[in-house]
Design an enzyme around this catalytic site. Structure first.
Site, PDB file in Angstrom:
ATOM      1  N   SER A  83       0.862  -1.141   0.130  1.00 41.35           N
ATOM      2  CA  SER A  83      -0.073   0.129   0.043  1.00 41.35           C
ATOM      3  C   SER A  83       0.922   1.192   0.103  1.00 41.35           C
ATOM      4  O   SER A  83       0.383   2.152  -0.545  1.00 41.35           O
ATOM      5  CB  SER A  83      -0.948  -0.010   1.064  1.00 41.35           C
ATOM      6  OG  SER A  83      -1.670  -1.054   1.472  1.00 41.35           O
ATOM      7  N   LYS A 202      -0.109 -10.870   6.484  1.00 41.73           N
ATOM      8  CA  LYS A 202       0.146  -9.607   6.991  1.00 41.73           C
ATOM      9  C   LYS A 202      -1.229  -8.901   7.535  1.00 41.73           C
ATOM     10  O   LYS A 202      -2.073  -8.788   6.470  1.00 41.73           O
ATOM     11  CB  LYS A 202       0.747  -8.573   5.829  1.00 41.73           C
ATOM     12  CG  LYS A 202       0.863  -7.303   6.498  1.00 41.73           C
ATOM     13  CD  LYS A 202       1.380  -6.148   5.416  1.00 41.73           C
ATOM     14  CE  LYS A 202       1.291  -4.867   6.087  1.00 41.73           C
ATOM     15  NZ  LYS A 202       1.188  -3.630   4.993  1.00 41.73           N
TER      16      LYS A 202
END
Length: 333
Positions: A83, A202
Site C-alpha cells: 500500500s 500480513k
C-alpha cells in the site's frame, strides 16, 4: 493524547500476562510448537515507498539510493508494491521494473516480498508469476475488494487457493481493511493456512485478539503472522507474531528493529517504553497523513521521499509542522 491512549491500550492487555517478570529481568519469547517455517518471515520489513521524480516518473536512482541506506539496518527483508508503494498507481511495466531494481540491489540473504494482488484471480496469478520471474521470494496478495459485497469467505478461499496453486513462490495473505473496506474473515484465514504454499498473513487491522487467535489456531501449520503496523508491534509479538511489515520502518527502521530485539529477548519494560514513543509517529505517517506524510518524514531522516503520484496531494505547510511536531515531541527530531 486520546489517540495515544486508544492505540496503546492493546499493549497493556498483551503485556498483562508478562508482568510476572521481575523488574529489569528479560525473559525471551518461547518458540511455539509446530514445524520449522519453510520461508522464515521473522523480523521487520519496511513496505518501501516508491520514489517519483518531480515529473511523477519512477525515480530508480533515488530508489537505489534509499536501498543503500537501508542496507545498514538489520531488516529481514523488504516489501515492494504494498500500500505504501502506491501500488495502484503504477503501470504493470513499472511494477515489474521496481521489483527487478530492488532484487538487483538486495543481498540474497534478505527476502523480497512483492505485492501482486489484483481484482481478478486470473490477473493475480499472471502478476504473481511475473513477480517470481523478477526475483520476488514471496507474493503479498491483498484481498480483492471492488465487489466486496460478493467477497464471502468461500469466494476468498477459492481465490487464494487458485493463486497459491499456480504460484511458483509462497503466498502471504494481506488483509488491510482501512484501504479495502474488507477484512479477510478469520475462518478463511484458518482454512487457507492449511495450504502448503500459503505461509502467512500480513494483518493490518490491529485486532490483537484476532492475531493471537490466528497464531494459536495455526500453531501446527507452516504459517506466520506479520503485524501490519508499528503501532501494535509489541502487542503482536506478545501474542506470537513472527514479525512486522511497518510503514514507519521507512523512517525509523533501526528503532523498530531494536523493538523487535527487545521483544525477542523479553526486555518488556524497555520494549514498552520504545513502543510508546513510536505510536504517535506511526499514526501520523499512516492514518493521519498517509503516504504524503510518510514521504515528508523520510526526508528528515536522510532518505529520498519526494512527491506522490496524483491524485495524492502534498501536505500543506500546517500539516508539515504538525507532522514535525509529532516526531519532535516523541524524541525523534
Amino acid at each position: 493524547m486520546a489517540l495515544s491512549t486508544r492505540l496503546a491500550s492493546p499493549l497493556r492487555l498483551a503485556l498483562a500476562a508478562l508482568r510476572w517478570a521481575a523488574p529489569g529481568q528479560c525473559r525471551g519469547l518461547s518458540t511455539p510448537p509446530g514445524p520449522e517455517p519453510r520461508l522464515d518471515l521473522g523480523g521487520i520489513f519496511p513496505p518501501l515507498a516508491t520514489p517519483f521524480s518531480p515529473m511523477q516518473e519512477v525515480d530508480y536512482a533515488q530508489l537505489e539510493g534509499n536501498l543503500r541506506r537501508y542496507a545498514s539496518i538489520p531488516f529481514r527483508g523488504l516489501v515492494v508494491l504494498g500500500s505504501n508503494g502506491e501500488y495502484p498507481y503504477l503501470a504493470p511495466r513499472e511494477r515489474l521494473e521496481v521489483v527487478s531494481c530492488v532484487r538487483r540491489a538486495l543481498p540474497r540473504d534478505r527476502l523480497l516480498l512483492a505485492g501482486s494482488g489484483c481484482e481478478s484471480t486470473q490477473a493475480t496469478i499472471e502478476l504473481t508469476v511475473s513477480m517470481a520471474e523478477a526475483g520476488a521470494d514471496a507474493a503479498l496478495v491483498v484481498t480483492p475488494c471492488y465487489y466486496r459485497g460478493a467477497m464471502s469467505s468461500a469466494a476468498l478461499v477459492q481465490h487464494y487457493t487458485e493463486v497459491a496453486e499456480a504460484s511458483p513462490i509462497p503466498v502471504v495473505l494481506y488483509s488491510v481493511p482501512a484501504n479495502t473496506g474488507l477484512e479477510l474473515p478469520l475462518e478463511a484465514v484458518l482454512t487457507l493456512a492449511q495450504h502448503p504454499n500459503i505461509i502467512g498473513i500480513k494483518d493490518s487491522g490491529g485486532d490483537i485478539t484476532r492475531m493471537g487467535l490466528i497464531v494459536h489456531k495455526t500453531r501446527q501449520e507452516d504459517f506466520q503472522v506479520l503485524a501490519g503496523s508499528a503501532g501494535f508491534l509489541l502487542a503482536s509479538y506478545a501474542v506470537g507474531a513472527s514479525g512486522g511489515v511497518c510503514a514507519l520502518a521507512n523512517v525509523l527502521g533501526a528503532p523498530l528493529c531494536q523493538l523487535e530485539r527487545l521483544c525477542r529477548q523479553g526486555c518488556w519494560q524497555e520494549a514498552r517504553d520504545l513502543q510508546h514513543r513510536l505510536i504517535e509517529p506511526n499514526a501520523a505517517v499512516t492514518r493521519r497523513f498517509g503516504i504524503p506524510g510518510l514521504k515528508k518524514a523520510m526526508e528528515w531522516f536522510g532518505y529520498y521521499g519526494g512527491p506522490c503520484r496524483a491524485p495524492l496531494a502534498p501536505l500543506s505547510a500546517a500539516q508539515v509542522e504538525e507532522l514535525r511536531g509529532t516526531f519532535s515531541t516523541n524524541g525523534w527530531l
